[in-house]
Design a protein around this motif. Sequence first.
Motif, PDB file in Angstrom:
ATOM      1  N   ASP A  77      -7.070   0.913  13.153  1.00 21.62           N
ATOM      2  CA  ASP A  77      -7.882   0.893  11.870  1.00 21.62           C
ATOM      3  C   ASP A  77      -7.782  -0.419  11.449  1.00 21.62           C
ATOM      4  OD1 ASP A  77     -10.465   1.681  10.465  1.00 21.62           O
ATOM      5  OD2 ASP A  77      -8.848   1.901   9.019  1.00 21.62           O
ATOM      6  N   ALA A  78      -6.493  -0.683  10.898  1.00 21.14           N
ATOM      7  CA  ALA A  78      -6.241  -2.081  10.371  1.00 21.14           C
ATOM      8  C   ALA A  78      -6.275  -3.105  10.982  1.00 21.14           C
ATOM      9  CB  ALA A  78      -4.512  -1.738   9.930  1.00 21.14           C
ATOM     10  N   GLY A  79      -6.270  -3.169  12.431  1.00 23.46           N
ATOM     11  CA  GLY A  79      -6.324  -4.287  13.212  1.00 23.46           C
ATOM     12  C   GLY A  79      -8.042  -4.588  13.062  1.00 23.46           C
ATOM     13  N   ARG A  80      -8.961  -3.498  13.181  1.00 28.91           N
ATOM     14  CA  ARG A  80     -10.242  -3.767  13.088  1.00 28.91           C
ATOM     15  C   ARG A  80     -10.565  -4.278  11.885  1.00 28.91           C
ATOM     16  NH1 ARG A  80     -10.952   1.798  14.989  1.00 28.91           N
ATOM     17  NH2 ARG A  80     -10.751   1.914  17.229  1.00 28.91           N
ATOM     18  N   ARG A  81      -9.998  -3.806  10.814  1.00 25.98           N
ATOM     19  CA  ARG A  81     -10.362  -4.277   9.503  1.00 25.98           C
ATOM     20  C   ARG A  81     -10.113  -5.516   9.072  1.00 25.98           C
ATOM     21  NH1 ARG A  81     -10.161   0.143   4.613  1.00 25.98           N
ATOM     22  NH2 ARG A  81     -11.079  -1.769   3.451  1.00 25.98           N
ATOM     23  N   ALA A  82      -8.889  -6.032   9.548  1.00 19.81           N
ATOM     24  CA  ALA A  82      -8.417  -7.172   9.193  1.00 19.81           C
ATOM     25  C   ALA A  82      -9.284  -8.479  10.003  1.00 19.81           C
ATOM     26  CB  ALA A  82      -7.070  -7.527   9.759  1.00 19.81           C
ATOM     27  N   ALA A  83      -9.823  -7.908  10.845  1.00 20.94           N
ATOM     28  CA  ALA A  83     -10.654  -8.821  11.821  1.00 20.94           C
ATOM     29  C   ALA A  83     -12.074  -8.888  10.989  1.00 20.94           C
ATOM     30  CB  ALA A  83     -11.037  -8.393  13.336  1.00 20.94           C
ATOM     31  N   ARG A  84     -12.403  -7.781  10.615  1.00 20.51           N
ATOM     32  CA  ARG A  84     -13.699  -7.815   9.819  1.00 20.51           C
ATOM     33  C   ARG A  84     -13.649  -8.495   8.685  1.00 20.51           C
ATOM     34  NH1 ARG A  84     -15.404  -3.064   6.277  1.00 20.51           N
ATOM     35  NH2 ARG A  84     -17.101  -4.029   5.167  1.00 20.51           N
ATOM     36  N   ILE A  85     -12.438  -8.410   7.936  1.00 22.29           N
ATOM     37  CA  ILE A  85     -12.383  -9.202   6.846  1.00 22.29           C
ATOM     38  C   ILE A  85     -12.104 -10.668   7.078  1.00 22.29           C
ATOM     39  CG2 ILE A  85     -10.602  -9.893   4.920  1.00 22.29           C
ATOM     40  CD1 ILE A  85      -9.904  -6.825   5.014  1.00 22.29           C
ATOM     41  N   ALA A  86     -11.441 -11.120   8.053  1.00 21.72           N
ATOM     42  CA  ALA A  86     -11.719 -12.522   8.437  1.00 21.72           C
ATOM     43  C   ALA A  86     -12.957 -12.989   8.664  1.00 21.72           C
ATOM     44  CB  ALA A  86     -10.700 -12.563   9.903  1.00 21.72           C
ATOM     45  N   ALA A  87     -13.790 -12.111   9.491  1.00 20.37           N
ATOM     46  CA  ALA A  87     -15.286 -12.505   9.943  1.00 20.37           C
ATOM     47  C   ALA A  87     -15.918 -12.686   8.497  1.00 20.37           C
ATOM     48  CB  ALA A  87     -15.877 -11.409  10.717  1.00 20.37           C
ATOM     49  N   ALA A  88     -15.773 -11.840   7.586  1.00 19.57           N
ATOM     50  CA  ALA A  88     -16.597 -12.226   6.119  1.00 19.57           C
ATOM     51  C   ALA A  88     -16.099 -13.294   5.392  1.00 19.57           C
ATOM     52  CB  ALA A  88     -16.147 -11.113   5.173  1.00 19.57           C
ATOM     53  N   SER A  89     -14.903 -13.824   5.760  1.00 17.37           N
ATOM     54  CA  SER A  89     -14.368 -15.075   5.155  1.00 17.37           C
ATOM     55  C   SER A  89     -15.439 -16.454   5.772  1.00 17.37           C
ATOM     56  CB  SER A  89     -13.088 -15.275   5.765  1.00 17.37           C
ATOM     57  OG  SER A  89     -12.012 -14.321   5.258  1.00 17.37           O
ATOM     58  N   ALA A  90     -15.805 -16.156   7.085  1.00 15.86           N
ATOM     59  CA  ALA A  90     -16.759 -17.325   7.436  1.00 15.86           C
ATOM     60  C   ALA A  90     -18.016 -17.512   6.526  1.00 15.86           C
ATOM     61  CB  ALA A  90     -17.082 -16.990   8.883  1.00 15.86           C
ATOM     62  N   ARG A  91     -18.475 -16.624   5.583  1.00 17.08           N
ATOM     63  CA  ARG A  91     -19.558 -16.948   4.882  1.00 17.08           C
ATOM     64  C   ARG A  91     -19.156 -18.348   4.101  1.00 17.08           C
ATOM     65  NH1 ARG A  91     -22.787 -11.749   3.123  1.00 17.08           N
ATOM     66  NH2 ARG A  91     -22.643 -10.671   5.010  1.00 17.08           N
ATOM     67  N   VAL A  92     -18.067 -18.354   3.842  1.00 14.21           N
ATOM     68  CA  VAL A  92     -17.557 -19.790   2.904  1.00 14.21           C
ATOM     69  C   VAL A  92     -16.489 -20.426   3.610  1.00 14.21           C
ATOM     70  CG1 VAL A  92     -17.124 -20.611   0.762  1.00 14.21           C
ATOM     71  CG2 VAL A  92     -17.945 -18.320   0.870  1.00 14.21           C
ATOM     72  N   PRO A  93     -16.958 -21.034   5.032  1.00 15.02           N
ATOM     73  CA  PRO A  93     -15.755 -21.619   5.883  1.00 15.02           C
ATOM     74  C   PRO A  93     -15.527 -22.729   5.413  1.00 15.02           C
ATOM     75  CG  PRO A  93     -18.173 -21.942   6.496  1.00 15.02           C
ATOM     76  CD  PRO A  93     -18.297 -21.235   5.233  1.00 15.02           C
TER      77      PRO A  93
END
Lengths: 478, 464
Positions: A77-93
């Motif tokens: 779960d932590a691995g998945r959430r880390a990737a999801r948080i990273a993807a959200a970072s792309a909103r301000v790339p």
Amino acid sequence: MTEFDAAEVAVQAALDAGARYADVRVMHRRYESMTARNGEVEALTQDESIGLGVRALVGSSWGFHAVPEVSDATARDAGRRAARIAAASARVPGPPVDLVPSTPTTATWASPCEVDPLGVSLAAKGDLLVAATRTMAEHGADLTEGLYQVWDTSKWFVSSEGHRIDQHIRECGAGISATSVGDGETQRRSWPSYRGQYGTTGWELVDSLDLTAHAARIAEESRALLTAPLCPAGETDLILGGEQLALQIHESVGHAIELDRILGWEAAFAGTSWLDLDRLGSLRYGSDLMNITIDPTIPGALGSFGYDDEGSPAVRRDAVRDGRWVGVLAGRDSAAVAGLDYGGSVRADGWARLPMVRMTNVGLEPGPHTLEEIVAATDEGVLMDVNRSWSIDDKRLNFQFGCEIGWEIRNGRRGRMVRNPTYTGIGPQFWRSMDMLSSEIVPWGTPNCGKGQPGQTGHTGHPAAPARFRGVRVGVRA
Amino acid sequence: MNELELAGRVVELVARLGGTDAQAEVTVSRGELALTRFANSAIHQNVAESAVEVRLRLHLAGRTATGVGSAVSTDGLRALVERVVAATRFTPPDRGWPGLTPPTTMPAPALWDVATADAGPDERADLVRAFVDAADGLETAGYCRTAHRSVAFANSAGHSAQGRTAEAAMDGIARAGGADGMARHCVDRLADLDGAALGRRAAAKARAALDPIELAPGRYPVVLEPAAVADLLQNLAWYGFNGKRYAERQSFAEPGTAQLDPAVTLVDDPLGASGLPFDLEGTPTGTVTLVDAGTTTAVAHDRRSAAESGTTSTGHAAPGSATFGPMPRNLRLVPSGRAEAVETVGATVPPTGAVADADTAALVSRMGRGLLVSDLWYTRVLDPKSLVVTGLTRNGVWLVEEGQVTRAVRDLRFTESYPRALAPGGVLEVGRRAVRQPDRFDGVWREAPSLRLAAWNFTGGASG
């Protein structure tokens, strides 16, 4: 499931969720501290924490997630959430993120330790602090305090590039202080410094400090300071003891050469740096006597380790050579942005925090003199020692430090004790004024370096010896 | 098992493993802290931490020890209790043990916002996007943070309590030609954060801070904006209204004495926001007036410092308070009616770039020659009793002449006694509009309006 197994699961989960790189630290830390006051134990705390932190790179953006449990399900779960948080970072790339190469390593490392600090009985530790604080009270101090701290950390690092490293790092230290209270102010003396001396080593460090042997002296000095004359105000020659010089190095060199600050990554909080990468290799930082190294390989120093929290091995580098700025503290991503070929200075203060650029052991190489020779060579000035207050601007230029104690220097001799000694200056001007340097070097440990959001407490080391600086403004007051 | 059940389980284990004479305090905290950090106008660190902490303080046979663990399994809880019980056998006697909080009626818990507690990275990123866009091309940096905690307390005297908190905060700068402008805000509901308004404000202040002049050190009248006032409140809280420092005669505070200007009323108010209704010892929290119209009225206590001072706890026990002392964490400078009411709370249209709001503008308009200060930085105490502090201005300082901002000024270093600066006659005006400022740690905040002071002692500048 082993810690390595959990880390592998988390890395794979992050990759499966879209990460192009991921790394994981599992950390198990035991922390113990005891404080004593006026001959009584005041608090004993024993903390134990284990958890897992995943760092994932998706596109050009990082994400990090940490959980307080090491199991297959939580790691996944932590691995998945880390990737999801990273993807959200792309909103301000931002610009593309690269990592300088790091050779995949399988390794085990442990810090040197003769006497396990957690193996020493609590009764013996308590007796030490009680005896020291009682002695200070008997010698006239109004408030006497003693403290030790122990960190015992095991960590397991795995990356998607193939790193698999485990380390066992034991750190400890201790110190005492005596405070005397006057009508309108207080005076404090400490040994060997306010929060004590710390190292990546065993209890033998605390034994070597011989706290009780210094208790009576510092108590008497704290009382004497209440009636000592104020530190003179004006411009004069300044001799700094090694403990204060260690903090001077930490604040006006160590933080200034952090590459994340130079790149603006800490601009809103910790600040930036006056240093400009265009002048790396040519900028004059200080006098020819100034040789600063970044060296996490020093046995026993507080900023030592085998591998940093990106898996880069501990390597000694120059930061300032013959007074010229030649190196930075860097991580794999910041180094890539700057066009440098090394990292190795990235650490996190626990499993729940993102690794970031941190000082290791940033220290000043010794000179040829002794403190007494420096005093003897000084016609007029002030000798100050042991830090009391510290403040520096957000570019690491304008500083003002206060010390616990000072002495007038006249005609090559140490004269009257003076109270509330302070000095102020601008970093490069100050370092250029250094003209005498002692050989009496000590690897001072700073266990309370704050940086980052959410906040992190870093452990850093600073080899330093007494030195003289010409024409410094001293005696600043309200 | 929820937090209260876990806390009760630890109390039971203590009775079983330590005996019925053992006195235990247990706090269980679960929560998530998430922070989206941006620099060079891009998100560069984006983190979230799920955390659980079980904290046990145990007093057994006259001795005290504390243990903290992150394991909530049956084995984990048992290991924690065994470890702390063992530690008490080897520690010296604790003669200052204040005993446990008896069963006590608790105040109503503060409201908390579920949407803030459940906020995800996309919502924080959207606020960052709004801040960056509103800065209109200027380089930006800062963070957007959300946090929530669910906390329960139980002790072996039969007292228990529980509560929840949620909080959101945003703090950012905009940079123009080497000059920084700042805006920050702390709220109970993420929906109340306005990223665009904060970005506009930071950008306007950065542009107004261009081309600064060097000003000679000296004593100047000042208008301090809320962020700068927050630093005064923090140092007053840590050193002045800290019950342990007071008991040790290291504080300037003298309850019953008119020590500060009559315009100053300071209140610690944890339930004024989404705070917990109890502290680490289970003592109810609530409003504590520390200074009432200039007269010092109280200092913050936990049970230990209160016993030492012969009084009762004010509900300020916190991790480390046995060592560093109990201190106010939610301090508010009460706004005054002295300044003219020219805008309502929430006004966002600045009269000028340097002056962020109409309330501050009113104070500036009544200052002759002085300085407008946005923020203070790296403040450190030279002496805790006189509370002499050194530090620097940051994120904008301007020269004011005849009530008008005339020039940006380079950052200055100051060395000043905070109680002296706030002493009777020193506070010329307190603004009407308080703004809550976030701390480094969630759950800690300071709320203040702008403040006009007669004098502030600047001792140097960035040029030396």
